[in-house]
Motif scaffolding. Structure first.
Motif, mmCIF file in Angstrom:
data_model
loop_
_atom_site.group_PDB
_atom_site.id
_atom_site.type_symbol
_atom_site.label_atom_id
_atom_site.label_comp_id
_atom_site.label_asym_id
_atom_site.label_seq_id
_atom_site.Cartn_x
_atom_site.Cartn_y
_atom_site.Cartn_z
ATOM 1 N N THR A 290 18.009 -5.686 -43.832
ATOM 2 C CA THR A 290 19.431 -5.941 -44.099
ATOM 3 C C THR A 290 19.914 -7.116 -43.259
ATOM 4 O OG1 THR A 290 19.694 -3.562 -44.422
ATOM 5 C CG2 THR A 290 21.716 -4.825 -44.198
ATOM 6 N N GLU A 291 20.128 -8.205 -43.908
ATOM 7 C CA GLU A 291 20.452 -9.419 -43.171
ATOM 8 C C GLU A 291 21.772 -9.338 -42.407
ATOM 9 O OE1 GLU A 291 20.042 -14.055 -44.254
ATOM 10 O OE2 GLU A 291 18.687 -12.610 -45.151
ATOM 11 N N SER A 292 22.781 -8.704 -43.020
ATOM 12 C CA SER A 292 24.118 -8.674 -42.404
ATOM 13 C C SER A 292 24.131 -7.877 -41.096
ATOM 14 C CB SER A 292 25.119 -8.047 -43.371
ATOM 15 O OG SER A 292 24.824 -6.663 -43.517
ATOM 16 N N SER A 331 21.491 -3.886 -34.334
ATOM 17 C CA SER A 331 20.364 -4.830 -34.372
ATOM 18 C C SER A 331 19.292 -4.325 -33.407
ATOM 19 C CB SER A 331 20.836 -6.224 -33.949
ATOM 20 O OG SER A 331 21.418 -6.156 -32.660
ATOM 21 N N ASP A 338 12.005 -7.191 -35.665
ATOM 22 C CA ASP A 338 12.303 -7.121 -37.105
ATOM 23 C C ASP A 338 11.138 -7.669 -37.947
ATOM 24 O OD1 ASP A 338 12.928 -9.542 -36.020
ATOM 25 O OD2 ASP A 338 14.931 -9.697 -36.906
ATOM 26 N N ARG A 342 9.040 -5.423 -40.655
ATOM 27 C CA ARG A 342 8.858 -5.871 -42.043
ATOM 28 C C ARG A 342 7.388 -5.895 -42.442
ATOM 29 N NH1 ARG A 342 13.767 -8.980 -41.259
ATOM 30 N NH2 ARG A 342 12.645 -10.593 -40.145
#
Ligand SMILES: Nc1ncnc2c1ncn2[C@@H]1O[C@H](COP(=O)(O)OP(=O)(O)OP(=O)(O)O)[C@@H](O)[C@H]1O
Ligand SMILES: [Mg+2]
Length: 344
Positions: A290-292, A331, A338, A342
């Protein structure tokens, strides 16, 4: 000839470039050295590589340098009281001292029989006598224990320690451990006094101090050194690993990024990952995707409600993996974590 690399990529080793955790260090030292200490025990928790062992060793070394203090490290396994007595006995000058005090530990295989004294046959009594003698001499004893966890032996040790405290004996204890292990210990039904024991949770190191070290070591422009420091996210182990690889690449820190990432994955993240529950892994995967970084978006992705999500969020923050200080966002605290998630 090229000088030795000033960075250390070994765990538990006191680094030559150390960013002091002055506040936490002084909190423990000031408490332990005060006339009427408000606590005789401290817990140090934090994620793997956050510097628990290093901080504990630093405090121990500082106190050991003072005449008033005797410091011993014991392991969290086996008969801890016997190990404690043996370690005290083997501290410089102590055998003679215990002999003159008439404390005969030969029953436990420690030292030799003292002619004029009856051997003590109960280890707790032996320790109480030793500590009583230390008190008379105006000395204090610091016991350090790395990677503590709950066990039958720990319960025996902690119960004896509680008695020592009740008798106002000058004994102090620092235990380090992962949040989860210390939590179990603190919540032990028998050892309720541990619940009131202060706990120091180690977060990130000061970015400016890291920058200063990098600037000086690599003769880099300040903004480059700052970029390096930010890359580590203040994670102590990453500070060492990035420094180490940058040194190996003669100051070219861009070239050090990839080996640093791989090193962190291999030596910390893979282990961390196996220690997470399936649900925690799922949550981490959603966060990484989730980038945001918004909690709302992450929850949507997972299709779960706030009341289900919140306990996991809280737990991952306590474990030192998540940062929740930015309202409504989360975060990872660890650098390149991250990317790692992934790839899992
Ligand atoms: N204050 C610090 N400044 C700079 N580097 C540090 C600092 N504290 C720790 N480090 C470095 O970080 C690494 C990890 O430190 P340490 O072994 O103390 O972590 P830990 O929390 O005890 O980890 P574990 O849970 O695996 O035992 C070591 O390489 C150490 O040199
Ligand atoms: Mg450690």
């Amino acid at each position: 000839m090229r000088k030795n690399n000033p960075y250390t990529i070994m765990f538990g080793r006191e680094p030559s470039q150390m960013v002091s955790r002055i506040t936490q260090r002084d909190e423990i030292i000031n408490t332990f050295t005060s006339d009427v200490p408000s606590s005789q025990i401290f817990f140090i928790t934090g994620v793997r590589g956050s510097g628990k062992t290093v901080l504990m060793s630093e405090i121990s070394a500082r106190l050991a340098a003072e005449k008033k203090w005797i410091t011993v490290e014991i392991s969290p396994m086996g008969d801890m009281l016997a190990e404690l007595a043996s370690k005290i006995y083997h501290t410089g000058g102590m055998p003679k001292w215990l002999k003159t005090a008439g404390i005969d530990l030969s029953f436990f295989g420690i030292g030799v029989k003292i002619k004029s004294a009856e051997p003590v046959t109960n280890i707790e009594i032996a320790l109480r006598r030793i500590l009583g003698k230390l008190k008379k001499e105006g000395k204090r004893l610091l016991i350090t224990m790395d990677e503590a966890f709950s066990s039958k032996e720990m319960r025996i040790f902690a119960s004896a320690f509680q008695i020592f405290m009740r008798e106002k004996l000058p004994v102090f204890l620092i235990m380090t451990g992962l949040y989860k292990n210390i939590d179990v210990l603190r919540n032990d039904k028998v050892l309720t006094f541990l619940l009131r024991t202060p706990r120091i949770n180690l977060g990130s190191l000061n970015i400016r101090s890291m920058q200063n070290y990098y600037t000086e070591t690599f003769q880099l422009p300040e903004e480059d050194a700052l970029e390096m420091a930010h890359m580590t996210k203040g994670y102590p182990f990453a500070f060492q690993v990035l420094g180490y690889h940058t040194y190996e690449h003669h100051g070219d820190y861009q070239k050090a990024v990839e080996p640093t990432r791989l090193y962190l994955e291999e030596y910390v993240y893979e282990k961390l990952w196996t220690e997470l529950s399936d649900k925690e892994k799922k949550i981490c995967t959603a966060i990484a995707g989730t980038e945001s970084g918004k909690v709302l978006d992450i929850r949507k992705k997972l299709d779960i409600e706030t009341n289900e999500f919140s306990p996991y969020r809280a737990n991952l923050i306590k474990k030192g993996i998540l940062d929740g200080s930015n309202y409504g966002h989360i975060s990872f605290t660890l650098p390149f974590f991250d990317d790692f998630v992934r790839s899992c």
